[in-house]
Every structure is written in C-alpha cells, then in structure tokens.
Design an enzyme around this catalytic site. Structure first.
Site, mmCIF file in Angstrom:
data_model
loop_
_atom_site.group_PDB
_atom_site.id
_atom_site.type_symbol
_atom_site.label_atom_id
_atom_site.label_comp_id
_atom_site.label_asym_id
_atom_site.label_seq_id
_atom_site.Cartn_x
_atom_site.Cartn_y
_atom_site.Cartn_z
ATOM 1 C CB SER A 64 -14.248 49.157 -48.440
ATOM 2 O OG SER A 64 -15.389 49.372 -49.510
ATOM 3 C CE LYS A 67 -18.496 50.571 -47.356
ATOM 4 N NZ LYS A 67 -17.714 50.160 -48.444
ATOM 5 C CB SER A 128 -17.676 46.264 -46.771
ATOM 6 O OG SER A 128 -16.925 47.393 -47.227
#
Length: 435
Positions: A64, A67, A128
């Site tokens: 993640s 991102k 997230s």
C-alpha cells in the site's frame, strides 16, 4: 510474473534458510544501524542526502505504499486545477466490489452514493482504503489502466530508477477479483526500491507538504453524522500508538501483503530537521516477517539521524586566523571579509570538531601575488567558504548533490588610490626589491 510465484510457492520452504541467511546478510550489510529488513534507507528530507542505507537499489514489493504515488497525482491534479476537492464521484461497479471485498483494507463505499474527492483522499491516506484509491484513479484519469500509465510516467519524471506500478492501491493484482488494470499482468505486483520510495517521499513532501496534515492524522470519522459514519484509524502506529509512538512522526504510509511483507515509509520532524525513512519487508529477531518490526526498525533509523547527528554552524573564524585580504592599488592596504550567513550542515557529532573548511577567493579578482585589485565595492562577492566532506556523500538524486558553501563578501568599499600615491608605492616597492 515469475518473481511473484516464486515467493508465494517457496516462502514456507525457505523460512528457516531466511532466518540464517537473509537475516544474517541484513545484519552484516552496509547499514550503520543494522536494520532487520530486506532493504532500508534514511534520508535528510531537506537536502536529499542519504544518511544510512541497506540494499537500497533492489526492486522489492511495496504493497500500500503504492498509494503515495496516487496521493502525488491527486494532489498534482488539485494543484493544476484539473479536479477540485468538492468534485463528487459516483461509485463504479469495480470500485464497489473492491471497496467491500472481505479481507482488504477499506472504507466501505456504497453503490448508490456519491463521494467527494476529499472524502476519498482521506479514506485512502488515513485508512489505506483500496477502493478509495481506485476511485481516485478513475477521477483523475478516467480509468485505473490509464492512471497506472501516469504513475509510471511520473516515477520517471521524478527521477526514480527502480520501479513498477501495476495498480493505484498497492493490492496484488491477483487479489483484485479479476479486475486488475487494463494493460497490466494478472499476477503483477507494485515494486519499488527503498531509495526510490525515499525519492517519491522527498518529492511528495517538497511539492505538496499539505500531505503531512492528512498522513499525520491519527484517526478521523468518515462521513460523521450519517448512516455511513466510519471511524478511520491510521495504519501508522508511530503517530499515537502507545507501543510505537514517536515524537515528531507525521507520515507517511504503511503497506502489507504476502508478497511485499510489512513495509513502511516514515517521516518525522524535530527542531526543524526532518528525516525520511523506508523499511521494506521488516524482519523480527528470528528473520521472519513482522508487522510491528517495521515501526521498531524505523525508530532505529530515525533515532540514528536525530541522536547521532547535530546541526552545526561554521564561520570565517573556523576557517582562517586572519579575516582580511591584501588590496593592490587601494586607498586601504587590505579589506575585511564577511559572510551573509554561516555555513550550516547536519553532521555526525564526533565529526564537528574536526570539520575542514576551505576558503576559495575569486582568482579573476586577484593578481599573481594573491591581492585583490582596487576598486572594491562593499558587499562585492570575492570568494566562497566551503565545508569539505571527510567522506563520500550520496544523495537520492544526482542533481541534489552540491558543495556546502556560502559566499564571501568584502565588508567595506576600497577606492582606488590616486595616481601620485600609486606611483610612490611602486617606486618604494622597486627599491625594496633591489635591496
């Protein structure tokens, strides 16, 4: 992708070997702080100087932390006026399915609702949210496939060298229920080196410092006061978690997948000094992947920067005993040197007392005897004071590397002496040279 399948199929079989071999290699690597991870780096966020590193160029999974690139492109689109925080988004079928898929990090998004860009952005950065990240990709580029192209193009533009973006969220493509972005491999993984993650973080903080206000938010309610109210708890345990809180921490992004392990790009600021840290696939004391260790290892990196280094200042007094320069043909025989500001540098504490400074006067303004030629104006640049590094310095981007120096000026004006005075001096110098 062969790399993905290899790690998935053999991870259990080689775990004992990892504990002996991979972990041992990490401890014995270049890192001064003996970081337990597949790769790590610590960078001065102001200068881009690498303070510590281990295996920093290896292409590894980032989960993640992907991102962060999505954040950059969203903030860029806002900055350039292509989208607004108040713009609304109607949930696509793809986003609806992935935002409500069991086992994936998400803020649930409803099919019959419209969400603002601001709401989606906060859900992505704080919680997230994978569905929120994909939704934002569709807002910015029309489709996630087109957005992925922009992600890779932006990585190249920012000077990153070791990277592969295959989606906007950081999920493994095989977890996207068959809806991975067009043009990417069904088994594709987001992969970036530790140094290039630090490069992305450097640009994100420099170009859009407002990102830290959101990434530093410990918790926030999504759509508070509505039927969709949802408490978003930040995945960054270094913010206010009792076990891992760290003074000055305010970002940036965690990541966890079976492929990438536990990863974290962190940042903290104390007394005007900010560091960026990256941990890829953190390991515990037995060499096994560990979620908590990404914060423990980050603490080790940040402590090294804050505790072992100090902001030092140097002036002309540290470089020369005499702060004047002889002047030829002036109504004064010398002029005092001055600085507009002192040299400032972040250095290891033990190196400060032994720091070496070099005074370079402008050769174009000197004669063969090293004298300045009159007339001289007050404030005129006459040279530079340079801090000489004792060891090779490395930076995340080549163009950031530069000498630590300040300009040296004339502290007063020196007019050119009249013809009679210059002639008398020349005659005197002639007879002195004879005898």
């Amino acid at each position: 992708m062969k790399k993905v399948k290899l790690k998935q199929n053999l991870s259990i079989a080689i775990i004992s070997f990892m504990a002996v071999s991979s972990f041992g290699a990490t401890v014995q690597g270049e890192s001064k702080t003996k970081i337990n991870a597949d790769a790590a780096i610590l960078v001065n966020a102001d200068t881009g100087k690498i303070v510590d590193k281990y295996n920093e160029d290896q292409l590894l999974g980032i989960a993640s932390m992907t991102k962060m690139m999505t954040e950059y492109l969203v903030l860029e689109a806002i900055d350039k006026g292509r989208i607004k925080w108040s713009d609304t988004y109607s949930v696509s079928d793809k986003v609806y399915q992935l935002a409500n898929a069991p086992g994936l990090s998400n803020v649930p998004l409803h099919a019959d609702e419209a969400y603002t860009v601001k709401e989606l952005y906060e859900a992505m950065v704080i919680k997230s949210g994978n569905g929120a990240a994909i939704a934002l990709a569709e807002v910015v580029a029309g489709s996630e496939g087109e957005f992925v192209k922009r992600m890779n193009a932006k990585a190249n533009e920012l000077g990153m060298e070791h990277y592969q973006f295959v989606n906007s969220s950081g999920l493994s493509n095989y977890d996207m229920l068959g809806m991975h972005p067009e043009g990417t491999d069904a088994n594709g993984e987001n992969m970036v080196s530790a140094e290039d993650m630090a490069t992305l973080a450097y640009h994100l903080i420099k170009d859009y410092p407002e990102v830290l206000k959101t990434s530093g938010t410990n918790y926030k309610y999504f759509r508070k006061g509505t039927d969709e109210e949802y408490l978003m708890k930040n995945t960054n345990a270094m913010l206010e978690d009792p076990a891992h809180s760290y003074k000055g921490a305010d970002g940036l992004k965690t990541g966890t997948t079976p492929f990438a392990g536990s990863t974290f790009t962190g940042t903290a600021e104390r007394d005007g000094v900010r560091y960026i840290s990256v941990i890829l696939d953190a390991k515990d004391q037995y060499g096994q992947p560990s979620s908590a260790e990404r914060f423990i290892q980050t603490r080790k990196l940040l402590n090294y920067g804050f505790n072992q280094f100090e902001s030092a200042q140097f002036t002309l007094d540290d470089a020369v005993k005499k702060k004047t320069v002889p002047v030829k043909d002036g109504n004064e025989f010398e002029v005092e040197m001055a600085l507009d500001k002192s040299i400032e540098a972040r250095m290891r504490k033990e190196d400060i007392d032994d720091a070496k400074l070099k005074l370079n006067l402008d050769k174009s303004k000197l004669n063969e005897k090293g004298e300045l030629l009159a007339p001289i104006e007050k404030g005129e640049k006459i040279g530079e004071l340079i801090l000489v590094s004792k060891e090779k310095e490395e930076y995340i981007l080549d163009h950031l590397k530069q000498e630590t120096k300040v300009e040296v000026y004339a502290a007063a004006s020196v007019e050119k002496a009249n013809w009679f005075v210059r002639s008398a001096r020349n005659i005197g110098e002639f007879f002195v040279s004879l005898f």
